[in-house]
Motif scaffolding. Structure first.
Motif, mmCIF file in Angstrom:
data_model
loop_
_atom_site.group_PDB
_atom_site.id
_atom_site.type_symbol
_atom_site.label_atom_id
_atom_site.label_comp_id
_atom_site.label_asym_id
_atom_site.label_seq_id
_atom_site.Cartn_x
_atom_site.Cartn_y
_atom_site.Cartn_z
ATOM 1 N N TYR A 146 -5.618 -6.669 -8.430
ATOM 2 C CA TYR A 146 -5.892 -5.514 -7.574
ATOM 3 C C TYR A 146 -5.390 -5.765 -6.158
ATOM 4 N N ALA A 147 -5.560 -6.984 -5.669
ATOM 5 C CA ALA A 147 -5.073 -7.328 -4.326
ATOM 6 C C ALA A 147 -3.547 -7.238 -4.268
ATOM 7 N N TRP A 148 -2.860 -7.747 -5.288
ATOM 8 C CA TRP A 148 -1.399 -7.639 -5.321
ATOM 9 C C TRP A 148 -0.956 -6.181 -5.339
ATOM 10 N N ARG A 149 -1.668 -5.357 -6.116
ATOM 11 C CA ARG A 149 -1.291 -3.947 -6.199
ATOM 12 C C ARG A 149 -1.485 -3.243 -4.864
ATOM 13 N N LYS A 150 -2.599 -3.506 -4.194
ATOM 14 C CA LYS A 150 -2.826 -2.885 -2.886
ATOM 15 C C LYS A 150 -1.768 -3.334 -1.886
ATOM 16 N N HIS A 151 -1.351 -4.593 -1.967
ATOM 17 C CA HIS A 151 -0.276 -5.086 -1.106
ATOM 18 C C HIS A 151 1.016 -4.311 -1.369
ATOM 19 N N LEU A 152 1.333 -4.095 -2.636
ATOM 20 C CA LEU A 152 2.526 -3.336 -2.990
ATOM 21 C C LEU A 152 2.434 -1.901 -2.479
ATOM 22 N N HIS A 153 1.274 -1.278 -2.650
ATOM 23 C CA HIS A 153 1.103 0.105 -2.208
ATOM 24 C C HIS A 153 1.236 0.224 -0.690
ATOM 25 N N ARG A 154 0.714 -0.773 0.032
ATOM 26 C CA ARG A 154 0.851 -0.733 1.492
ATOM 27 C C ARG A 154 2.315 -0.859 1.906
ATOM 28 N N ARG A 155 3.070 -1.733 1.245
ATOM 29 C CA ARG A 155 4.491 -1.879 1.572
ATOM 30 C C ARG A 155 5.251 -0.591 1.283
ATOM 31 N N ARG A 156 4.865 0.085 0.223
ATOM 32 C CA ARG A 156 5.522 1.351 -0.108
ATOM 33 C C ARG A 156 5.182 2.429 0.912
ATOM 34 N N ALA A 157 3.918 2.506 1.309
ATOM 35 C CA ALA A 157 3.485 3.570 2.208
ATOM 36 C C ALA A 157 3.955 3.348 3.642
ATOM 37 N N ARG A 158 3.919 2.095 4.111
ATOM 38 C CA ARG A 158 4.212 1.818 5.519
ATOM 39 C C ARG A 158 5.684 1.527 5.784
ATOM 40 N N ARG A 159 6.353 0.870 4.849
ATOM 41 C CA ARG A 159 7.733 0.448 5.079
ATOM 42 C C ARG A 159 8.739 1.098 4.141
ATOM 43 N N GLY A 160 8.245 1.840 3.158
ATOM 44 C CA GLY A 160 9.163 2.466 2.214
ATOM 45 C C GLY A 160 9.877 1.474 1.326
ATOM 46 N N GLN A 161 9.300 0.305 1.109
ATOM 47 C CA GLN A 161 9.920 -0.715 0.273
ATOM 48 C C GLN A 161 9.504 -0.563 -1.182
ATOM 49 N N TYR A 162 10.298 -1.173 -2.065
ATOM 50 C CA TYR A 162 9.996 -1.218 -3.495
ATOM 51 C C TYR A 162 9.841 0.183 -4.100
ATOM 52 N N MET A 163 10.692 1.075 -3.689
ATOM 53 C CA MET A 163 10.669 2.444 -4.192
ATOM 54 C C MET A 163 11.787 2.653 -5.213
ATOM 55 N N HIS A 164 11.545 3.545 -6.153
ATOM 56 C CA HIS A 164 12.557 3.929 -7.134
ATOM 57 C C HIS A 164 13.278 5.187 -6.636
ATOM 58 N N ARG A 165 14.600 5.125 -6.599
ATOM 59 C CA ARG A 165 15.387 6.313 -6.274
ATOM 60 C C ARG A 165 15.371 7.231 -7.498
ATOM 61 N N THR A 166 14.867 8.438 -7.301
ATOM 62 C CA THR A 166 14.513 9.303 -8.427
ATOM 63 C C THR A 166 15.245 10.633 -8.376
#
Length: 495
Positions: A146-166
């Motif tokens: 859960y901690a890893w997932r929240k870290h990933l979600h924060r990176r996506r929301a704040r920095r736009g990282q780890y996103m899929h071009r859709t």
């Protein structure tokens, strides 16, 4: 260089671009999987060592050596077991509850395996060691993931990282709705870079979808080429009658070579995975959708979880509630608890309790304030409501005014988690599908609470409530309760 050579180079570039995009996604996904694997291993080692120390201490107890060997091997066996139940597959990571469910399955499997080994080998296993090892190992793994997932979600929301071009394939309106949903929920990891429309919609457009500014990259037949041009790695197909079985097969084959992921939205967008199964009938894979059924043991399980949780929280929060009651009473000498009629399960009405956060004459002032509502919907929302007291404003910020609703939960009128309990005057304005909320008891918290509270638009709040009803599970309730703590601490949408 000839024109033919230039054309060949351009074609080669188009062929390699999507491969590079897919490889980039695979790279960070593999890195994420590797980190989870390492932390699962470390968590297993730490918990196993602590369990051994707590049960056997300095190894003076006879027969501790086999447990020492088990302690050394357990972390590696645990990671292998998680891999066996597919808890490391990318399609189960990043979002959703399936990852956590598989960790729980691994914990149960480990318990069964230990019991079988004990029975087959005809030797006694120290129950204390098992209880100190397997449940904490399962819970520890869940917390780490859960901690890893929240870290990933924060990176996506704040920095736009780890996103899929859709690329989204569908009609304009559905595409625009999906785009807005993804914009408000970055944790899904999908960034829309273009759309492919049916020929009729393509002819009527000006190259972009006006509602949201998404560039239109072609028609349905142009999806593979659009993927190459945009560097997309995911294609989302919304429900379209033009995309029948043969058309979908052609699309899947066209995306196969580049490794582009294909996501297909069923017509029943909010139907949960566990309620859907595929049944082959006359060589056709038909989708069987079960009706939601919170009856028998599922209903008993949810009711028991609600009432036990409410009783425990009331005991723990009793000193705080007494302090709040004193603060409310000292504000103006009025009543401490505010009672209001709400609509609950199957449309039944009940009296909901809250700590009073407004002036005593707040209801008398409501008619004069209705025209000042900030929502523009059936809900009345007002950021600077003059009826709210100073103490009440603090209580609302921290959601402490809702603590008396635990009594409603004990009485069976509400749940800890569920749709928002509406007022009767709001229900009178509901459209037909909104009444789906009443299939379950209303909750103190819910998807609406952890997704923005009062900042949510009416349609989005309704969508979240109906989604909860359609996808209910005990694990979902637990996850929402955990997310509620973060939502309260952020204090966003609370007024």
């Amino acid at each position: 260089m000839s024109v033919v050579d230039n054309t060949a180079e351009a074609a080669a570039a188009e062929r390699t671009e999507p491969t590079a995009a897919v490889q980039n996604v695979q790279r960070w996904q593999h890195d994420y999987q590797r980190r989870i694997g390492y932390t699962d291993l470390v968590a297993g080692a730490v918990i196993a060592a602590l369990a051994f120390w707590a049960r056997f201490g300095d190894m003076s107890e006879y027969g501790a050596v086999p447990y020492l060997i088990s302690t050394v091997l357990l972390p590696f066996c645990w990671v292998l077991l998680l891999a066996a139940v597919r808890a490391y597959e990318p399609r189960f990571l990043f979002v959703g509850t399936e990852e956590f469910r598989r960790v729980v399955v691994a914990g149960g499997t480990l318990l069964v395996f230990i019991a079988l080994i004990s029975y087959a080998g005809k030797f006694e296993v120290a129950r204390g060691w098992v209880l100190l090892t397997v449940p904490p190992l399962t819970v520890g793994t869940l917390l780490v993931r859960y901690a890893w997932r929240k870290h990933l979600h924060r990176r996506r929301a704040r920095r736009g990282q780890y996103m899929h071009r859709t690329i989204v394939v569908g009609y304009q309106r559905a595409t625009a709705n999906l785009y807005r949903t993804l914009q408000n929920n970055h944790y899904h990891g999908l960034r829309v870079v273009g759309a492919c429309l049916p020929p009729a919609g393509l002819a009527a457009s000006d190259g972009i979808i006006a509602d949201c500014g998404i560039p239109i990259l072609g028609a349905f037949d142009d999806v593979p080429a659009a993927v190459s041009r945009s560097g997309a790695d995911v294609v989302v197909v919304l429900g379209c009658p033009e995309l029948d079985g043969p058309a979908m097969r052609r699309l899947a084959w066209g995306l196969e070579e580049s490794g582009t992921d294909l996501l297909v939205a069923p017509v029943l967008l909010e139907v949960a995975g566990p309620r859907v199964s595929v049944r082959p009938v006359a060589d056709l894979p038909l989708m069987h959708v079960e009706h939601i059924e919170l009856t028998r043991w599922r209903w008993v399980l949810k009711s028991a979880f609600d009432r036990l949780g409410a009783a425990l929280l009331l005991v723990l929060a009793a000193p705080l509630m007494l302090a709040i009651a004193g603060a409310v009473k000292l504000t103006d000498g009025g009543p401490v608890v505010f009672r209001q009629e709400r609509v609950g399960l199957r449309g039944g009405r009940f009296e909901m309790y809250k700590f009073r956060s407004m002036r005593v004459d707040a209801e008398d002032m409501l008619d004069d304030l209705l025209t000042s509502s900030d929502s523009g919907s059936v809900l009345f929302k007002m950021r600077a409501d003059p009826r709210v007291t100073k103490v009440g404003r603090l209580l609302r910020r921290l959601s402490l005014d809702e603590l008396p609703q635990l009594v409603n939960v004990l009485r069976g009128e509400m749940s800890l988690v569920g749709p928002r309990p509406p007022l009767p005057r709001e229900v009178e304005q509901y459209e037909w599908e909104v009444h789906r909320r009443f299939a379950v008891r209303p909750g103190i918290t819910g998807l609406w609470q952890v997704s923005g509270r009062s900042d949510l638009e009416w349609n989005e709040a309704v969508r979240l409530d109906i989604r909860y009803v359609e996808q209910w599970s005990l694990l979902l309730d637990i996850l929402i309760i955990c997310r509620t703590v973060g939502a309260v601490l952020r204090r966003s949408g609370a007024y």
